[in-house]
Each structure stands twice: as structure tokens, then as C-alpha cells.
Scaffold this active site. Structure first.
Site, short mmCIF file in Angstrom:
data_model
loop_
_atom_site.label_atom_id
_atom_site.label_comp_id
_atom_site.label_asym_id
_atom_site.label_seq_id
_atom_site.Cartn_x
_atom_site.Cartn_y
_atom_site.Cartn_z
CE LYS A 99 0.32 -2.12 4.06
NZ LYS A 99 -0.15 -3.19 4.88
N GLY A 181 1.92 -11.04 13.73
CA GLY A 181 2.19 -10.79 12.30
C GLY A 181 1.22 -9.80 11.68
CD GLU A 184 2.48 -2.55 7.24
OE1 GLU A 184 3.23 -2.49 6.28
OE2 GLU A 184 1.49 -3.31 7.25
CG ASP A 195 -1.34 0.10 7.06
OD1 ASP A 195 -0.58 -0.47 6.26
OD2 ASP A 195 -2.47 -0.33 7.33
CE LYS A 199 -3.89 -1.55 4.94
NZ LYS A 199 -3.94 -2.10 6.29
N GLY A 297 -2.82 -10.31 8.58
CA GLY A 297 -2.46 -11.72 8.80
C GLY A 297 -2.18 -12.41 7.48
#
Ligand code: HSE
Length: 417
Positions: A99, A181, A184, A195, A199, A297
Site C-alpha cells: 500500500k 504478524g 508493519e 497505513d 489504504k 495476517g
């Protein structure tokens, strides 16, 4: 039906998403694609599959004429940009989930697709498993889309959920989001709202046909949230979520921003918890729609990458229909927002230039005020905000900006979400 092309994939990156895609591809029935080679950065890292599958030289893949699809799943946006543009220039189709890279070079990447007659798909880059980009392209191409808002960052939603439900401290919840996970590799991108903003910019390109420079869009994350803010929300029966927004202010103009927002129990986003994302569209004819799914994920993101790979095998391309229609041409930050501001010093509060104040509270330990500010003013404060001892939450009040209801559709006046 278009014949399916046999895919020979060159994969870049074997982190959370790369491995997730590998699992998803291996377990998917009915769709077979060969991963010819995987390019990774670190030769010393232990991998869960034999080393013969890997290369450390990107040209082993880019120069391999038998590879007809590049799947780019690395963290580094600069290296990703080089890989993606070099691939397109060699006539290879590309799937990416990056992104930061896409939002930062959006218009150029759209032009390169046309110039080199290649397909570039990136459903996984916004909302992970939620197919929002393809819906906007295919389903909303002729809709009068009034607005789109939602939760687009799984890590911050995970942190806010843990802080709200379990009184878990911010740092501990962040460590869990990293461990699982979701975050970032540089988690400041998550917690400071970058982030979510990237997006939102990608979604805006498909929802309205404007390829915004991310620097033009105000964003504010959850770094400074405190137990006072959580306590205030809980006492009022509300949750706090990080909610990006883009919407029309007139026929040809949109505004957008990323801010934490209070969510009351009757709203769709109230039960979107943990790493889940949710997107709400409000349109003149379809009215409101709600999309929900895992937003972070390996497997959730891998599922969207797989869907792009599969679409690619049928020759699917984004047509950028709203861009070609050219109806939305302008962007404004002249937009009123009602906010809750938790602050310590009166001098800080003054900077916000509140226009209407509906509630305020002062005490020895913390103060807050609820009132109307202009997005233009928040944007002017953007660089100093993260270091100030304040926290801002959009209250979500809807009736501040005189958006034309016939254009906006019924939903706009009904206070949904
Ligand atoms: N760090 C991102 C998130 C990953 O937490 O949403 C998915 O884009």
C-alpha cells in the site's frame, strides 16, 4: 469466457504474506499456478522450504521470459517500486500488496499499465481479505457514492480492542499485534495512521477517480491514546476505532481524513474487533452497505492475493472507471468535524480554534473539550500533533457540513455507522 492463461509466478518476499500465499495456493483446489522462483533479501535467514526455491538476485526473476506474473509482497516500498515498474516495462503482469508503494506512485502506476499494456492488481493492499477495490470498480461504477468509511488497519483495531476489553496497556497490545504478524515491520506506520491513510488513498482512486498525494490527506493515529480516553468512551458506552473517511462535499469535490472515532453500539463498526476490518459505503441508490473481514495476517491477505492471481489468469484488469468518467475533480480540506480533545495545557487547546463547544471538563489530572474544528486547521497542526500531550477523537456528528441530501442519498442524513 476468456481462456485461462497458465501462470508462471515470480514471487518477491517470503514474510508473513508470502508464506500465507504459499499455504493458500497449496491448499486451493481447482486453481494451479507454479511459483517458479522466490526472491528474498536475507540469505542467512532460515526458511521453511528448501533453499533451491530462492534467489537473492531480482533479475533471476525479472529477466526470466518464462515468468509471466510477478507477485510482489515485500516490505520495502522503494525496492517494491523498482521491482513493479521494471516488471511492467518488461511486459509482465503484476500483483502487489504494497500500500505504501502504490499510494505514493498511484497515478504513475496507472499510466504504466496503459503504456506497457499490462495488468496490475492490488486487492490485498486495502482491507486485506475484503474485496473492496473490485467492488468499487465493478459494482459502483455508475453509483453516486456519497461516502466510504471504515476500519482499514488490523493492528490498531487489535490494540484498541485489547485496551477496551481487557484494560491491556498500549505497549503490550502493540507487542501482541507484532507477534501475531499483523503490524508493519515499522509499526509506527500502523499506530500513527499512515497505513490506514495509504489504504484510503488507494480506495479513493477507485471510489472517486482521484489519485491523491497522500501528503495532502490529514491523518492522526492512536499513539497518544490514554486510559482517560478509554475510560471516557466506556462510561458513555462507546468504543474508539481508527476510522478513515472519504466523502463528497459537492458534485465534483471530495474530502478525506484518518482520525480515531467514537462508535456507539448500534453502529456496524462497533462489533468489528481485533484484526478485523470493516468498510461502509453510502450511496444514492444502493444506500448503505457493510463489508467485513480479516484485515491483517498471512492467510487473510494471502487469500486476496490468490484472488488477484486467479483474476489475472482470466485477463482481468482494473478499468479505473471513475477516473475515466472524470466527475470528481477537486479535493477540499474545508470541512467541519466535531472532535473530543483531551489536553493538558490551555495553550494547546487554543491552537485548535474551536468554533462551537458542546461539552467541557477540567480536573487536576486531565481536561477535555468537545467542539467543532475545521479539518484545514487540523492539517496545519499535523506536524506538531504527535508530540503534543493531547488526543483527538472524531465524535461522528453528521450534520455539520450541509452536504446536499438528494445527492448524498438518504443514508447521509440518518446517521448510520
Ligand atoms: N499492518 C497492516 C494492518 C497489515 O495492521 O492492517 C495489513 O495491511
Amino acid at each position: 469466457m476468456t481462456d485461462r492463461q497458465k501462470l508462471r509466478i515470480g514471487l518477491f518476499g517470503y514474510g508473513v504474506v508470502g508464506q500465507g500465499l504459499h499455504d493458500v495456493l497449496n491448499s486451493s483446489c481447482g486453481f494451479k499456478a507454479d511459483i517458479v522462483r522466490i526472491c528474498v533479501k536475507d540469505p542467512s535467514k532460515k526458511r521453511r522450504i528448501p533453499m533451491e526455491h530462492f534467489t537473492f538476485n531480482k533479475y533471476d526473476i525479472l529477466d526470466d521470459e518464462s515468468v509471466n506474473l510477478i507477485v510482489e509482497l515485500i516490505n520495502d516500498p522503494v525496492a517494491a517500486y523498482e521491482i513493479v515498474t521494471e516488471a511492467m516495462k518488461r511486459g509482465k503482469n503484476v500483483v502487489s500488496a504494497n500500500k505504501t508503494m502504490i499510494a505514493s506512485h498511484f497515478r504513475e502506476l496507472v499510466e504504466l499499465q496503459e503504456k506497457y499494456n499490462v495488468s496490475f492488481l492490488y486487492e490485498a493492499s486495502a482491507g486485506a481479505s475484503i474485496p473492496i477495490i473490485r467492488n468499487l470498480e465493478e459494482y459502483y461504477d455508475n453509483e453516486l457514492l456519497h461516502s466510504l468509511r471504515g476500519i482499514l488497519n488490523g493492528s490498531t483495531n487489535y490494540i484498541l480492542t485489547k485496551m477496551h476489553n481487557g484494560n491491556i496497556p498500549f505497549q503490550q497490545a502493540l507487542s501482541e499485534a507484532i507477534e501475531l504478524g499483523f503490524a508493519e515491520s515499522d509499526p509506527t506506520l500502523d499506530i500513527d495512521g499512515w497505513d490506514a491513510k495509504y489504504k484510503l488513498c488507494i480506495i479513493t482512486g477507485h471510489a472517486y477517480g482521484l489519485f491523491l498525494d497522500p501528503d495532502e490527506v490529514f491523518h492522526y493515529g492512536i499513539r497518544n491514546i490514554s486510559r482517560f480516553d478509554i475510560r471516557y468512551a466506556k462510561e458513555k458506552g462507546l468504543k474508539i476505532k481508527l476510522v478513515p473517511f472519504v466523502g463528497k462535499t459537492d458534485d465534483n469535490t471530495i474530502t478525506s481524513f484518518v482520525l480515531p472515532r467514537f462508535i456507539s453500539p448500534e453502529k456496524y463498526l462497533y462489533n468489528v474487533d481485533n484484526e478485523y476490518n470493516g468498510v461502509i459505503t453510502e450511496a444514492a441508490f444502493a444506500d448503505k452497505q457493510f463489508f467485513c473481514g480479516k484485515g491483517a495476517g498471512g492467510h487473510a491477505t494471502g487469500s486476496a492475493v490468490l484472488s488477484d492471481i486467479s483474476a489475472n489468469s482470466y485477463g482481468y484488469r482494473y478499468e479505473y472507471k471513475k477516473f475515466r468518467q472524470g466527475i470528481v475533480t477537486d479535493y477540499t480540506r474545508d470541512y467541519k468535524i466535531e472532535i473530543y480533545l483531551r489536553y493538558k495545557n490551555d495553550a494547546d487547546r487554543e491552537l485548535f480554534k474551536f468554533a462551537e463547544i458542546s461539552e467541557q471538563f477540567t480536573s487536576k489530572t486531565w481536561n477535555y473539550v468537545i467542539g467543532v474544528v475545521n479539518l484545514r486547521n487540523l492539517y496545519e497542526l499535523r506536524e506538531q500533533l504527535p508530540s503534543m500531550d493531547v488526543f483527538i477523537i472524531n465524535t461522528g456528528r453528521r450534520d455539520l457540513n450541509n452536504v446536499d441530501p438528494p445527492l448524498a442519498g438518504r443514508a447521509a442524513t440518518e446517521g448510520f455507522i
